[in-house]
Design an enzyme around this catalytic site. Structure first.
Site, PDB file in Angstrom:
ATOM      1  N   HIS A   1      28.696  -6.615  16.352  1.00  0.00           N
ATOM      2  CA  HIS A   1      29.793  -7.515  15.957  1.00  0.00           C
ATOM      3  C   HIS A   1      29.800  -8.776  16.839  1.00  0.00           C
ATOM      4  CE1 HIS A   1      32.030  -3.621  14.680  1.00  0.00           C
ATOM      5  NE2 HIS A   1      31.785  -4.273  13.561  1.00  0.00           N
ATOM      6  N   ARG A  15      23.060  -5.683   7.859  1.00  0.00           N
ATOM      7  CA  ARG A  15      22.080  -4.884   8.592  1.00  0.00           C
ATOM      8  C   ARG A  15      20.972  -4.503   7.624  1.00  0.00           C
ATOM      9  NH1 ARG A  15      26.771  -1.275  11.034  1.00  0.00           N
ATOM     10  NH2 ARG A  15      27.540  -1.930   8.999  1.00  0.00           N
ATOM     11  N   LYS A  64      39.374   4.587   5.958  1.00  0.00           N
ATOM     12  CA  LYS A  64      38.287   4.949   6.871  1.00  0.00           C
ATOM     13  C   LYS A  64      38.778   5.850   8.006  1.00  0.00           C
ATOM     14  CE  LYS A  64      34.503   1.618   6.736  1.00  0.00           C
ATOM     15  NZ  LYS A  64      33.702   0.683   7.561  1.00  0.00           N
ATOM     16  N   SER A 114      29.414   1.167  14.299  1.00  0.00           N
ATOM     17  CA  SER A 114      30.565   1.778  14.988  1.00  0.00           C
ATOM     18  C   SER A 114      30.577   3.291  14.765  1.00  0.00           C
ATOM     19  CB  SER A 114      31.881   1.197  14.456  1.00  0.00           C
ATOM     20  OG  SER A 114      31.948  -0.178  14.712  1.00  0.00           O
TER      21      SER A 114
HETATM   22  P1  ADP Z   1      33.786  -2.880   7.513  1.00  0.00           P
HETATM   23  O1  ADP Z   1      34.668  -1.674   7.394  1.00  0.00           O
HETATM   24  O2  ADP Z   1      34.374  -4.109   6.882  1.00  0.00           O
HETATM   25  O3  ADP Z   1      32.347  -2.662   7.135  1.00  0.00           O
HETATM   26  P2  ADP Z   1      32.843  -3.040  10.263  1.00  0.00           P
HETATM   27  O4  ADP Z   1      33.664  -3.233  11.496  1.00  0.00           O
HETATM   28  O5  ADP Z   1      32.051  -1.784  10.163  1.00  0.00           O
HETATM   29  O6  ADP Z   1      33.866  -3.204   9.078  1.00  0.00           O
HETATM   30  O7  ADP Z   1      31.845  -4.258  10.081  1.00  0.00           O
HETATM   31  C1  ADP Z   1      32.311  -5.584   9.941  1.00  0.00           C
HETATM   32  C2  ADP Z   1      31.158  -6.488   9.552  1.00  0.00           C
HETATM   33  O8  ADP Z   1      30.209  -6.528  10.610  1.00  0.00           O
HETATM   34  C3  ADP Z   1      30.392  -6.029   8.315  1.00  0.00           C
HETATM   35  O9  ADP Z   1      29.973  -7.174   7.614  1.00  0.00           O
HETATM   36  C4  ADP Z   1      29.206  -5.299   8.897  1.00  0.00           C
HETATM   37  O10 ADP Z   1      28.106  -5.306   8.012  1.00  0.00           O
HETATM   38  C5  ADP Z   1      28.933  -6.160  10.119  1.00  0.00           C
HETATM   39  N1  ADP Z   1      28.212  -5.442  11.172  1.00  0.00           N
HETATM   40  C6  ADP Z   1      28.603  -4.336  11.831  1.00  0.00           C
HETATM   41  N2  ADP Z   1      27.675  -3.955  12.736  1.00  0.00           N
HETATM   42  C7  ADP Z   1      26.662  -4.854  12.634  1.00  0.00           C
HETATM   43  C8  ADP Z   1      25.392  -5.010  13.282  1.00  0.00           C
HETATM   44  N3  ADP Z   1      24.954  -4.139  14.198  1.00  0.00           N
HETATM   45  N4  ADP Z   1      24.615  -6.067  12.912  1.00  0.00           N
HETATM   46  C9  ADP Z   1      25.044  -6.925  11.965  1.00  0.00           C
HETATM   47  N5  ADP Z   1      26.208  -6.837  11.314  1.00  0.00           N
HETATM   48  C10 ADP Z   1      27.013  -5.816  11.640  1.00  0.00           C
END
Ligand code: ADP
Length: 167
Positions: free
Chosen positions: A19, A97, A43, A135
């Site tokens: 992030h 990703r 979630k 996460s």
């Molecule tokens: P959501 O529930 O909206 O997917 P997340 O907190 O899991 O929330 O992710 C928020 C955003 O950050 C999403 O667009 C996700 O694809 C991106 N993201 C999370 N981890 C990574 C990573 N390691 N590399 C690139 N993008 C990421």
């Protein structure tokens, strides 16, 4: 010229170095960045909304200062496009990703374009070192007693260790 306001929405349960890498890239593109922390009851997040907001805020002070771009961290429970309109965002930033993210994001953008075609979604990719971080896996590793220092900011790692040592 119109001020370019970006919105980076997510669950941030907890914030990871993936992030942070996306945020550091996003601030190069906008005049102001809003990080929207979704309540996301579906979630069943490990951390409360307040804890997630606080973890993001702690990290953002440094990023905002380095980039010279204001960053606001705001929780939201409404529809994403409604929230984007409320904060006057011109673009929504998402991280991509592996292929697995694509299918979901593809559908989301398609439907969001119908809801508001004025707001563009842009996808950024993290540095290769951080691309595999999720996460969900970070929580799993911490729960099983593994070392997560390479995946999250230090204060978020402490929060995770504390959460599971109490459990
Ligand atoms: P959501 O529930 O909206 O997917 P997340 O907190 O899991 O929330 O992710 C928020 C955003 O950050 C999403 O667009 C996700 O694809 C991106 N993201 C999370 N981890 C990574 C990573 N390691 N590399 C690139 N993008 C990421």
């Amino acid at each position: 010229m119109t001020k370019l306001i970006g919105l980076y929405p997510g669950t941030f349960d907890p914030i990871t170095l993936g992030h942070v890498d996306i945020i550091e890239r996003a601030v190069k593109l906008v005049d102001e960045l809003v990080i929207g922390v979704a309540i996301n009851r579906d979630k069943a997040p490990l951390f409360s909304l307040e804890e997630r907001v606080e973890m993001v805020e702690t990290e953002m002070a440094r990023v905002s200062k380095n980039a010279g771009v204001p960053i606001k961290v705001i929780p939201f429970e409404t529809l994403l496009m409604k929230f984007a309109e409320d904060v006057k965002a011109n673009i929504i930033v998402r991280g991509l990703r592996a292929v697995s993210d694509f299918e979901y994001e593809f559908q989301m953008v398609g439907m969001n374009q119908v809801l508001n075609d004025e707001i563009e979604t842009v996808f950024l990719m993290a540095d290769a070192r951080y691309q595999s971080i999720a996460s969900r896996l970070v929580k799993e590793i911490a729960r099983l007693g593994g070392d997560i220092d390479a995946f999250t900011p230090a204060h978020a790692a402490e929060r995770l260790y504390a959460k599971f040592s109490k459990a």
